[in-house]
Design a protein around this motif. Structure first.
Motif, PDB file in Angstrom:
ATOM      1  N   ARG B 154       0.833  -1.194   0.000  1.00 25.96           N
ATOM      2  CA  ARG B 154       0.000   0.000   0.000  1.00 25.96           C
ATOM      3  C   ARG B 154       0.876   1.255   0.000  1.00 25.96           C
ATOM      4  NH1 ARG B 154      -5.175  -0.748   3.835  1.00 25.96           N
ATOM      5  NH2 ARG B 154      -4.833  -2.835   2.982  1.00 25.96           N
ATOM      6  N   LYS B 155       1.970   1.190   0.743  1.00 29.01           N
ATOM      7  CA  LYS B 155       2.875   2.342   0.846  1.00 29.01           C
ATOM      8  C   LYS B 155       3.531   2.640  -0.513  1.00 29.01           C
ATOM      9  CE  LYS B 155       6.993   3.749   3.434  1.00 29.01           C
ATOM     10  NZ  LYS B 155       8.110   3.182   4.207  1.00 29.01           N
ATOM     11  N   GLU B 156       3.948   1.569  -1.194  1.00 32.49           N
ATOM     12  CA  GLU B 156       4.568   1.764  -2.513  1.00 32.49           C
ATOM     13  C   GLU B 156       3.567   2.370  -3.493  1.00 32.49           C
ATOM     14  OE1 GLU B 156       7.781  -1.963  -2.338  1.00 32.49           O
ATOM     15  OE2 GLU B 156       5.808  -2.254  -3.241  1.00 32.49           O
ATOM     16  N   LEU B 157       2.341   1.837  -3.458  1.00 30.46           N
ATOM     17  CA  LEU B 157       1.320   2.350  -4.374  1.00 30.46           C
ATOM     18  C   LEU B 157       0.982   3.805  -4.056  1.00 30.46           C
ATOM     19  CD1 LEU B 157      -0.980  -0.806  -4.575  1.00 30.46           C
ATOM     20  CD2 LEU B 157       0.415   0.156  -6.425  1.00 30.46           C
ATOM     21  N   ALA B 158       0.972   4.134  -2.761  1.00 30.16           N
ATOM     22  CA  ALA B 158       0.627   5.508  -2.370  1.00 30.16           C
ATOM     23  C   ALA B 158       1.691   6.497  -2.827  1.00 30.16           C
ATOM     24  CB  ALA B 158       0.447   5.585  -0.856  1.00 30.16           C
ATOM     25  N   ALA B 159       2.910   6.014  -3.014  1.00 24.94           N
ATOM     26  CA  ALA B 159       4.008   6.905  -3.412  1.00 24.94           C
ATOM     27  C   ALA B 159       4.127   7.032  -4.922  1.00 24.94           C
ATOM     28  CB  ALA B 159       5.326   6.383  -2.833  1.00 24.94           C
ATOM     29  N   THR B 160       3.272   6.306  -5.654  1.00 23.67           N
ATOM     30  CA  THR B 160       3.416   6.223  -7.108  1.00 23.67           C
ATOM     31  C   THR B 160       2.216   6.836  -7.813  1.00 23.67           C
ATOM     32  OG1 THR B 160       4.640   4.151  -6.823  1.00 23.67           O
ATOM     33  CG2 THR B 160       3.836   4.663  -9.043  1.00 23.67           C
ATOM     34  N   ALA B 161       2.486   7.794  -8.675  1.00 21.38           N
ATOM     35  CA  ALA B 161       1.436   8.357  -9.525  1.00 21.38           C
ATOM     36  C   ALA B 161       1.464   7.646 -10.871  1.00 21.38           C
ATOM     37  CB  ALA B 161       1.660   9.849  -9.720  1.00 21.38           C
ATOM     38  N   VAL B 162       0.279   7.360 -11.390  1.00 20.31           N
ATOM     39  CA  VAL B 162       0.165   6.745 -12.715  1.00 20.31           C
ATOM     40  C   VAL B 162      -0.626   7.689 -13.608  1.00 20.31           C
ATOM     41  CG1 VAL B 162      -0.727   4.787 -14.035  1.00 20.31           C
ATOM     42  CG2 VAL B 162       0.231   4.420 -11.742  1.00 20.31           C
ATOM     43  N   LEU B 163      -0.056   8.018 -14.751  1.00 18.96           N
ATOM     44  CA  LEU B 163      -0.727   8.888 -15.715  1.00 18.96           C
ATOM     45  C   LEU B 163      -1.049   8.106 -16.983  1.00 18.96           C
ATOM     46  CD1 LEU B 163       1.300  12.233 -15.539  1.00 18.96           C
ATOM     47  CD2 LEU B 163      -0.652  11.495 -14.173  1.00 18.96           C
ATOM     48  N   ALA B 164      -2.176   8.456 -17.577  1.00 22.66           N
ATOM     49  CA  ALA B 164      -2.590   7.829 -18.838  1.00 22.66           C
ATOM     50  C   ALA B 164      -2.715   8.905 -19.902  1.00 22.66           C
ATOM     51  CB  ALA B 164      -3.927   7.115 -18.652  1.00 22.66           C
ATOM     52  N   LEU B 165      -2.167   8.626 -21.076  1.00 23.90           N
ATOM     53  CA  LEU B 165      -2.235   9.579 -22.187  1.00 23.90           C
ATOM     54  C   LEU B 165      -2.878   8.872 -23.376  1.00 23.90           C
ATOM     55  CD1 LEU B 165      -1.271  12.441 -23.144  1.00 23.90           C
ATOM     56  CD2 LEU B 165       0.811  11.319 -23.950  1.00 23.90           C
ATOM     57  N   PRO B 166      -3.918   9.474 -23.963  1.00 19.59           N
ATOM     58  CA  PRO B 166      -4.526   8.831 -25.138  1.00 19.59           C
ATOM     59  C   PRO B 166      -3.529   8.782 -26.295  1.00 19.59           C
ATOM     60  CG  PRO B 166      -5.872  10.673 -24.327  1.00 19.59           C
ATOM     61  CD  PRO B 166      -4.553  10.758 -23.639  1.00 19.59           C
ATOM     62  N   LEU B 167      -3.541   7.693 -27.035  1.00 18.61           N
ATOM     63  CA  LEU B 167      -2.674   7.590 -28.220  1.00 18.61           C
ATOM     64  C   LEU B 167      -3.334   8.214 -29.453  1.00 18.61           C
ATOM     65  CD1 LEU B 167      -1.108   4.024 -27.882  1.00 18.61           C
ATOM     66  CD2 LEU B 167       0.066   6.227 -27.791  1.00 18.61           C
ATOM     67  N   ARG B 168      -4.496   8.833 -29.265  1.00 16.74           N
ATOM     68  CA  ARG B 168      -5.255   9.369 -30.389  1.00 16.74           C
ATOM     69  C   ARG B 168      -4.459  10.379 -31.218  1.00 16.74           C
ATOM     70  NH1 ARG B 168      -8.155  13.817 -31.688  1.00 16.74           N
ATOM     71  NH2 ARG B 168      -7.590  14.872 -29.777  1.00 16.74           N
ATOM     72  N   GLU B 169      -3.817  11.322 -30.505  1.00 21.08           N
ATOM     73  CA  GLU B 169      -3.170  12.435 -31.206  1.00 21.08           C
ATOM     74  C   GLU B 169      -1.677  12.129 -31.316  1.00 21.08           C
ATOM     75  OE1 GLU B 169      -4.371  16.130 -29.511  1.00 21.08           O
ATOM     76  OE2 GLU B 169      -3.308  17.332 -31.006  1.00 21.08           O
ATOM     77  N   ALA B 170      -1.331  11.382 -32.339  1.00 19.35           N
ATOM     78  CA  ALA B 170       0.046  10.899 -32.458  1.00 19.35           C
ATOM     79  C   ALA B 170       0.513  10.997 -33.900  1.00 19.35           C
ATOM     80  CB  ALA B 170       0.139   9.447 -31.993  1.00 19.35           C
ATOM     81  N   SER B 171       1.813  11.142 -34.051  1.00 18.69           N
ATOM     82  CA  SER B 171       2.392  11.073 -35.389  1.00 18.69           C
ATOM     83  C   SER B 171       3.701  10.320 -35.296  1.00 18.69           C
ATOM     84  CB  SER B 171       2.627  12.469 -35.963  1.00 18.69           C
ATOM     85  OG  SER B 171       3.613  13.146 -35.215  1.00 18.69           O
ATOM     86  N   MET B 172       4.164   9.859 -36.425  1.00 11.77           N
ATOM     87  CA  MET B 172       5.407   9.100 -36.442  1.00 11.77           C
ATOM     88  C   MET B 172       6.200   9.470 -37.680  1.00 11.77           C
ATOM     89  SD  MET B 172       5.971   4.964 -36.303  1.00 11.77           S
ATOM     90  CE  MET B 172       7.577   4.292 -36.816  1.00 11.77           C
ATOM     91  N   LYS B 173       7.521   9.538 -37.495  1.00  9.63           N
ATOM     92  CA  LYS B 173       8.415   9.746 -38.631  1.00  9.63           C
ATOM     93  C   LYS B 173       9.480   8.661 -38.629  1.00  9.63           C
ATOM     94  CE  LYS B 173       9.761  13.900 -40.075  1.00  9.63           C
ATOM     95  NZ  LYS B 173      10.301  15.298 -40.051  1.00  9.63           N
ATOM     96  N   GLU B 174       9.953   8.360 -39.813  1.00  9.23           N
ATOM     97  CA  GLU B 174      11.021   7.378 -39.932  1.00  9.23           C
ATOM     98  C   GLU B 174      11.934   7.781 -41.077  1.00  9.23           C
ATOM     99  OE1 GLU B 174       9.731   3.365 -40.634  1.00  9.23           O
ATOM    100  OE2 GLU B 174      11.781   2.607 -40.543  1.00  9.23           O
TER     101      GLU B 174
END
Lengths: 226, 226
Positions: B154-174
């Motif tokens: 519980r202590k480890e989880l309380a110290a950890t923030a989890v963020l989620a980012l949608p992959l909708r707005e993405a681009s790729m170059k190669e």
């Protein structure tokens, strides 16, 4: 030994035990790394968002900017260029050195060296400094190569923007070695350790429209990275 | 085949010939890469500047966010966390594949794959999604490892923030392959080509306080990266 003097913007707050304060170590990392990630703030329709792009770079420790100069270059038509000149930028250089497998998910980590430079970029207009900077960028990729190339044409130079960022406001972090677990996790007898990672080069590949007599500078560079 | 649908913020403007439009290619790159660079906009004393930091990440292509979910995690005390929640963020993932040595300085380049994801990060509060995301981050480093570890406290989880980012707005170059030179430069007979680069792993190193019986998941990961 010169020390880095971070401002509040570049003071390492989390993992301060991983902060590296020697300027020479920063310069070593910048010499090792081949790419940087440039962050700019873009304002569109009144809203701001960051854009982060991979860029080539070079460093002149004795450059004209405070703390030395980090040079970036890009197309004069690049979208990030305007944003890079109207507010501060951040250039981050990271070398990944390993995966750290601990006994707990929480203590998993990576070994890395990373430098963060924040400041106001200066558009380089002086022709001599522009040539110097562009030579440094080529030589950062392949040391010695710029001296073997023809001079850039007026058209090429006109299409290329060169930016200079002072190295004054910089910080560096490093993590190395194995995992650091809680004693009760060590006592479980679960394996822990790390997987060292490095970048390697394969032998140079001659272009389809080139002969195969690879010049010494390219061979040396590939050997050094191999 | 699903295609990426970039917004104006993620439309490739320079080097549009290097734009990659297939979502599967984006997911392949995100699966290959071990770290990302997170850009946030920090406001201090009324002035904004970007901060770019290297971060671990993981992807759930079927995650709850539009286009799938890119997960980040960090200490709840991390300075970037607050900034990441009050304005849009940019996550950029780059794999460097080679150095391209052309006949002119201007045509020097690098081979790379790079993805840019821009959007508003969501703080993940749901305990099940948090556990899932943190498992994905560990398994992104070493596939299968999370199942071999004790549950987070519980202590480890309380110290950890989890963020989620949608992959909708993405681009790729190669960019891949050899240099592209002007015909008159090819005609000079100067050598040109490229140096392929890749990341390699050395054999796993057991921690000083661990036995040497490296588990299968770690051996497999090191072998796959070797």
């Amino acid at each position: 030994m010169q020390t880095l003097s971070p401002t509040p913007r570049t003071t390492v707050t989390r993992g301060a035990n991983r902060a590296v304060g020697e300027r020479d170590r920063l310069l070593d990392l910048l010499a090792d790394a081949l790419t940087a990630h440039l962050g700019v703030v873009v304002t569109r329709d009144g809203a701001t968002h960051p854009v982060v792009l991979p860029v080539a770079f070079a460093v002149d420790p004795d450059g004209p900017d405070e703390g030395g100069t980090l040079y970036l270059h890009g197309s004069t038509g690049a979208g990030w260029l305007r944003a890079a000149l109207v507010s501060d930028v951040c250039v981050t250089v990271t070398e990944l050195d390993g995966l750290v497998a601990a006994r707990s998910a929480f203590s998993h980590s990576m070994n890395y060296r990373s430098a963060v430079v924040i400041g106001r970029a200066r558009m380089v207009d002086d022709p001599a400094e522009r040539r110097h900077a562009l030579d440094l960028v080529v030589d950062h990729m392949i040391p010695g190569r710029s001296a073997t190339l023809r001079a850039s044409t007026r058209k090429e130079l006109a299409a290329t923007a060169v930016l200079a960022l002072p190295l004054r406001e910089a910080s560096m972090k490093e993590r190395a070695g194995g995992p650091v677990d809680e004693p009760e996790d060590v006592a479980t007898g679960v394996w822990a350790g790390h997987i060292p990672l490095r970048r390697t080069a394969l032998p140079p590949v001659s272009a389809d429209d080139s002969h195969d007599d690879v010049p010494a500078d390219v061979r040396l560079r590939a050997d050094a990275l191999a």
